[in-house]
Design a protein around this motif. Structure first.
Motif, PDB file in Angstrom:
ATOM      1  N   VAL A  40       0.847  -1.201   0.000  1.00  0.00           N
ATOM      2  CA  VAL A  40       0.000   0.000   0.000  1.00  0.00           C
ATOM      3  C   VAL A  40       0.878   1.245   0.000  1.00  0.00           C
ATOM      4  N   PRO A  41       1.156   1.797  -1.201  1.00  0.00           N
ATOM      5  CA  PRO A  41       1.985   3.003  -1.253  1.00  0.00           C
ATOM      6  C   PRO A  41       1.187   4.240  -0.869  1.00  0.00           C
ATOM      7  N   ALA A  42       1.887   5.234  -0.357  1.00  0.00           N
ATOM      8  CA  ALA A  42       1.290   6.537  -0.080  1.00  0.00           C
ATOM      9  C   ALA A  42       2.370   7.581  -0.365  1.00  0.00           C
ATOM     10  N   CYS A 121      -3.480   5.550  -4.285  1.00  0.00           N
ATOM     11  CA  CYS A 121      -4.853   5.818  -3.852  1.00  0.00           C
ATOM     12  C   CYS A 121      -4.927   5.795  -2.344  1.00  0.00           C
ATOM     13  N   GLY A 122      -5.992   6.356  -1.822  1.00  0.00           N
ATOM     14  CA  GLY A 122      -6.225   6.328  -0.389  1.00  0.00           C
ATOM     15  C   GLY A 122      -7.440   7.155  -0.082  1.00  0.00           C
ATOM     16  N   PHE A 123      -7.691   7.372   1.193  1.00  0.00           N
ATOM     17  CA  PHE A 123      -8.776   8.232   1.682  1.00  0.00           C
ATOM     18  C   PHE A 123     -10.149   7.626   1.458  1.00  0.00           C
ATOM     19  N   ALA A 124     -10.452   7.166   0.245  1.00  0.00           N
ATOM     20  CA  ALA A 124     -11.774   6.601  -0.068  1.00  0.00           C
ATOM     21  C   ALA A 124     -11.611   5.687  -1.272  1.00  0.00           C
ATOM     22  N   PRO A 125     -12.528   4.743  -1.504  1.00  0.00           N
ATOM     23  CA  PRO A 125     -12.420   3.894  -2.689  1.00  0.00           C
ATOM     24  C   PRO A 125     -12.381   4.724  -3.950  1.00  0.00           C
ATOM     25  N   GLY A 126     -11.348   4.470  -4.767  1.00  0.00           N
ATOM     26  CA  GLY A 126     -11.263   5.155  -6.048  1.00  0.00           C
ATOM     27  C   GLY A 126     -10.706   6.564  -5.980  1.00  0.00           C
ATOM     28  N   TYR A 129      -4.464   9.978  -5.988  1.00  0.00           N
ATOM     29  CA  TYR A 129      -3.620  11.164  -5.807  1.00  0.00           C
ATOM     30  C   TYR A 129      -2.832  11.335  -7.101  1.00  0.00           C
ATOM     31  N   PHE A 183     -15.555   6.397  -9.684  1.00  0.00           N
ATOM     32  CA  PHE A 183     -15.695   5.111  -8.997  1.00  0.00           C
ATOM     33  C   PHE A 183     -17.113   4.630  -9.206  1.00  0.00           C
ATOM     34  N   PRO A 190     -13.962  -1.043 -11.161  1.00  0.00           N
ATOM     35  CA  PRO A 190     -14.770   0.052 -10.629  1.00  0.00           C
ATOM     36  C   PRO A 190     -14.022   1.373 -10.491  1.00  0.00           C
ATOM     37  N   ALA A 191     -12.706   1.291 -10.228  1.00  0.00           N
ATOM     38  CA  ALA A 191     -11.929   2.516 -10.036  1.00  0.00           C
ATOM     39  C   ALA A 191     -11.282   2.913 -11.356  1.00  0.00           C
ATOM     40  N   ARG A 194      -6.552   4.388 -11.114  1.00  0.00           N
ATOM     41  CA  ARG A 194      -5.748   3.386 -10.418  1.00  0.00           C
ATOM     42  C   ARG A 194      -4.282   3.780 -10.541  1.00  0.00           C
ATOM     43  N   PRO A 195      -3.432   3.328  -9.615  1.00  0.00           N
ATOM     44  CA  PRO A 195      -2.011   3.690  -9.696  1.00  0.00           C
ATOM     45  C   PRO A 195      -1.450   3.416 -11.091  1.00  0.00           C
TER      46      PRO A 195
ATOM     47  N   ALA B  33      -4.714  -0.682  -2.145  1.00  0.00           N
ATOM     48  CA  ALA B  33      -4.022   0.223  -3.073  1.00  0.00           C
ATOM     49  C   ALA B  33      -5.002   0.983  -3.970  1.00  0.00           C
ATOM     50  N   LEU B  34      -6.276   0.597  -3.948  1.00  0.00           N
ATOM     51  CA  LEU B  34      -7.311   1.338  -4.664  1.00  0.00           C
ATOM     52  C   LEU B  34      -8.149   2.163  -3.695  1.00  0.00           C
ATOM     53  N   GLY B  35      -7.736   2.205  -2.444  1.00  0.00           N
ATOM     54  CA  GLY B  35      -8.489   2.955  -1.444  1.00  0.00           C
ATOM     55  C   GLY B  35      -9.670   2.186  -0.879  1.00  0.00           C
ATOM     56  N   ILE B  36      -9.719   0.876  -1.150  1.00  0.00           N
ATOM     57  CA  ILE B  36     -10.847   0.067  -0.690  1.00  0.00           C
ATOM     58  C   ILE B  36     -10.392  -0.761   0.505  1.00  0.00           C
ATOM     59  N   SER B 257      -0.241  11.578   4.516  1.00  0.00           N
ATOM     60  CA  SER B 257      -1.092  10.402   4.718  1.00  0.00           C
ATOM     61  C   SER B 257      -0.320   9.126   4.453  1.00  0.00           C
ATOM     62  N   VAL B 282      -8.242   3.525   4.882  1.00  0.00           N
ATOM     63  CA  VAL B 282      -7.083   2.832   4.321  1.00  0.00           C
ATOM     64  C   VAL B 282      -5.815   3.663   4.502  1.00  0.00           C
ATOM     65  N   THR B 283      -5.962   4.987   4.445  1.00  0.00           N
ATOM     66  CA  THR B 283      -4.824   5.870   4.718  1.00  0.00           C
ATOM     67  C   THR B 283      -5.285   6.942   5.690  1.00  0.00           C
TER      68      THR B 283
END
Lengths: 204, 320
Positions: A40-42, A121-126, A129, A183, A190-191, A194-195, B33-36, B257, B282-283
């Motif tokens: 999980v990259p950020a 990605c992060g914060f919410a599905p789909g 950044y 999304f 669905p997304a 995507r990275p 990695a998709l925020g899910i 984050s 997720v983050t």
């Protein structure tokens, strides 16, 4: 590189720059060290979720230290650019234009001229950044987040652009809105963002 | 016990859902990695036990019942087990005196003519019979497993409801007819499982300090472990807001984050920590002072508002 503890089933790897994050994430996604379940990259970190039954965390940490990140900073997915049509009338557009000294017209021109790539990605599905392939002013978050940001809001914070996938609280600066559903659970995948996906914004 | 009969075309009719009842399974890991987020049962151990008691496969779904209150009617003959928070279970036949429908159920959920069913053990709920879960005397979340599994359509590979992301089936409501499927493994392996009830006072949780303990004062981890923290009512599957000794920062500024895990104790500028559970983000951008050991997150998920959590620092090597 720092390897930080994160409970008994994960490690948090911290580096100095986003390109280093993306380089490491690319290696570990392609060839995960034994015991790593998820990468999980950020912005400045890669979280490695692990299964200690397969390999102890100490062994994962050793493998991490031995990793040479790929030279490629951006893990481009290939394929066509996603086009995002934007109505550039966001609540914070004027303020951001003033802060950056660019003016609204110039800001929009630059936003649409750049090619953006989803870094992570992060914060919410789909929620992706997006980082640009050229010069772009860094914009601080709002000091007070909004309790409601509309779905499709196109927003800025720090070095990133993003599109809110659904209505949610949010602290980013709103510069516009898109009708495009970034999304959608009924779509495969669905997304949209995507990275590695590359994006162009355009005036709707 | 008798071999389970062939069970098809069955369902659970919801008469009352209780304060919150959602469908949960082992979640949808692998899409962070998709925020899910992974979601899934908040107390995985209790969920898994229930599924084993009715002989379901590992992928089957169950009902997560928060603070009891669930009333169901069986369509077809069902094999059921209820684990986790010990909700008093009572079964009655539909054919009993209609006047009893108006009789108020006691706090324990008993209706006149009802008989008790065992917790932590499989039992039959025959076609037309009603099952009531009362308010558990301790613990927060009960798991109702039915042989064959809850058969609602999966979303992104899982039937779990993620209340933060709004992904998965909606919470149960009166009138819902919830299909039961055929997601079985081997037959039940035991008649009853002797499991301890969730603690009704202080819940002890092991924590690994970090990743951002260096964002806090030198004695902050000591402070975290010195006295218990109270679970406030501002708690749900996303996380538990805790109240206790303030955890002072050693540095200013924002943290970019970074990835979060269930069990993370995240501390905003207020100094009061939030313990993330399975629907946690997720983050996140606030520093995490310590992370609860994954197995202990199950027990945290059974702590009610007003209960206390006591943290004990451990090092990962000590857990092997």
């Amino acid at each position: 590189m720092r390897i930080l503890p994160c409970g008994d089933e994960a490690l948090l790897v911290e580096v100095d720059t986003l390109p280093e994050v993306l380089g490491l994430a690319a290696v570990w996604r392609a060839d995960p060290p034994a015991g790593v379940l998820e990468v999980v990259p950020a912005a400045r970190t890669v979280l490695l979720r692990c299964d200690p039954a397969r390999a102890p965390l100490a062994a994962v940490a050793d493998a991490v230290r031995r990793t040479a990140p790929t030279a490629a900073g951006r893990d481009a997915e290939g394929g066509e650019d996603v086009q995002i049509p934007v109505d550039y009338a966001g609540a914070d557009l004027a303020e951001v234009a003033r802060r950056t000294g660019l003016g609204e017209v110039e800001l929009v021109e630059r936003h649409t001229a750049l090619r953006w790539t989803v870094a992570f990605c992060g914060f919410a599905p789909g929620f992706g950044y997006l980082v640009p392939d050229g010069e772009w002013p860094s914009v601080p978050r709002r000091s007070e987040p909004r309790t409601k940001v509309p779905p499709g809001a196109v927003a800025l914070a720090g070095e990133y652009s993003g599109v809110y996938p659904r209505e949610s609280p949010g602290g980013w600066q709103l510069i516009g809105r898109t009708d495009l559903a970034v999304f959608d659970l009924d779509r495969d995948p669905p997304a949209l963002l995507r990275p590695g996906v590359q994006v162009r914004f355009r005036v709707a | 016990m008798d071999r389970p009969r062939d069970l098809t075309g069955r369902a659970l009719q919801v008469l009352a859902p209780g304060p919150l009842c959602t469908v949960q399974d082992r979640g949808r890991p692998g899409a962070a990695a998709l925020g899910i987020g992974a979601a899934g049962a908040a107390d995985r151990a209790s969920f898994a036990l229930g599924q084993r008691l009715v002989g379901n496969s590992a992928s089957a779904a169950a009902l997560e019942v928060t603070l009891g209150g669930l009333r169901l009617q069986a369509r077809g003959d069902l094999l059921i087990a209820v684990t986790g928070a010990p909700a008093p279970l009572s079964v009655r036949d539909q054919a009993q005196d209609e006047a009893q429908d108006e009789a108020p159920a006691g706090a324990r959920g008993d209706a006149p003519g009802a008989r008790a069913a065992p917790g932590n053990a499989p039992f039959y709920l025959l076609d037309g019979q009603e099952l009531t879960l009362g308010l558990p005397g301790r613990g927060l979340r009960s798991y109702l497993a039915v042989r064959g599994g809850i058969d609602v359509p999966p979303v992104l590979g899982s039937r779990s409801a993620d209340v933060l992301a709004g992904i998965g089936p909606p919470r149960l409501a009166a009138g819902d007819v919830v299909p039961v499927g055929t997601d079985v493994g081997e037959g039940p392996a035991a008649d009853v499982a002797p499991v301890p009830d969730p603690p009704d006072s202080v819940v002890e949780l092991r924590v690994v300090p970090g990743p951002r303990d260096d964002w806090f004062a030198a004695d902050a981890v000591e402070t975290l472990c010195a006295a218990p923290y109270e679970v406030t009512s501002d708690s749900d599957r996303v996380g538990m807001r805790l109240q206790g000794a303030s955890l002072a920062r050693a540095r200013d500024g924002e943290l970019p984050s970074e990835g979060m895990v269930p069990g993370a104790l995240q501390v905003p500028p207020s100094g009061q920590p939030t313990l993330f559970l399975v629907d946690g983000p997720v983050t996140g951008g606030y520093p995490v002072i310590a992370v609860v050991v994954r197995a202990d997150v199950d027990r945290a998920a059974q702590a009610r508002p007003g209960q206390q959590l006591r943290f004990r620092a451990v090092r990962p090597a000590a857990l092997r």
